[in-house]
Design an enzyme around this catalytic site. Sequence first.
Site, PDB file in Angstrom:
ATOM      1  N   GLY A  27       4.873  -3.416   4.101  1.00 38.89           N
ATOM      2  CA  GLY A  27       5.151  -4.047   5.216  1.00 38.89           C
ATOM      3  C   GLY A  27       5.234  -3.326   6.541  1.00 38.89           C
ATOM      4  O   GLY A  27       4.218  -2.651   6.594  1.00 38.89           O
ATOM      5  N   CYS A  28       6.272  -3.441   7.645  1.00 36.81           N
ATOM      6  CA  CYS A  28       5.841  -2.944   8.884  1.00 36.81           C
ATOM      7  C   CYS A  28       5.949  -1.361   8.661  1.00 36.81           C
ATOM      8  O   CYS A  28       6.696  -0.957   8.071  1.00 36.81           O
ATOM      9  CB  CYS A  28       7.173  -3.404   9.557  1.00 36.81           C
ATOM     10  SG  CYS A  28       7.345  -2.319  11.173  1.00 36.81           S
TER      11      CYS A  28
END
Length: 211
Positions: free
Chosen positions: A44-45
Amino acid sequence: MTRLALLLAALAGALGLSLAAADEPTKRAEPPGPGLAVATFAAGCFWCVEPPYDKTEGVVSTTSGYTGGKVAGATYRQVGMGGTGHAEAVRVVYDPAKVGYDKLLEVYWKNVDPLDAKGQFCDKGEPYRPVIFVHDEEQRRLAEASKAALAASGRFKQPIVVAIEPVADFWIAEDYHQDYYLKNPAKYAYYRWGCGRDARLEELWGKKEGS
């Protein structure tokens, strides 16, 4: 898309950057120094993947960037729009004499939702898919073994959907993404809370020690 739009707007205003400057091609990562090795993880991020590795003994550096696709010099805007094939990822340079790849895998699993192949937490889509990018056959063997062990543990009823892929060129993300959690602690904490990352990780793995 929402995070992308907000960040670009903030950069253009608060930092005085033009959107054209934000679209300058990124640079390919160079090989590590003598005696060092590289591991690459997508969860993810990338802002949120740097901190747990920075705290890991034996890790020399972490770098946010884009990999897994075929677009050279990809930018944050391009990756966020989709279609590049790239995922946000973190390149971990480490000293194998001080920390093993198996330890880096342990850190990875505790910081990813292994049940969501479509993204991570509030961020969905191709750029946020979870991937362990392997650099050689030994890393592949260890990654496959750790994934199989997690699946066999019975901890989750759903399948473990984290992909294991050969590493591609790693394009270093723009400077404002590097060490974001240190440069912008309040904004980082708000994003992490708003994205539900810690709540989901606690649901999956339990409370972290000391929390």
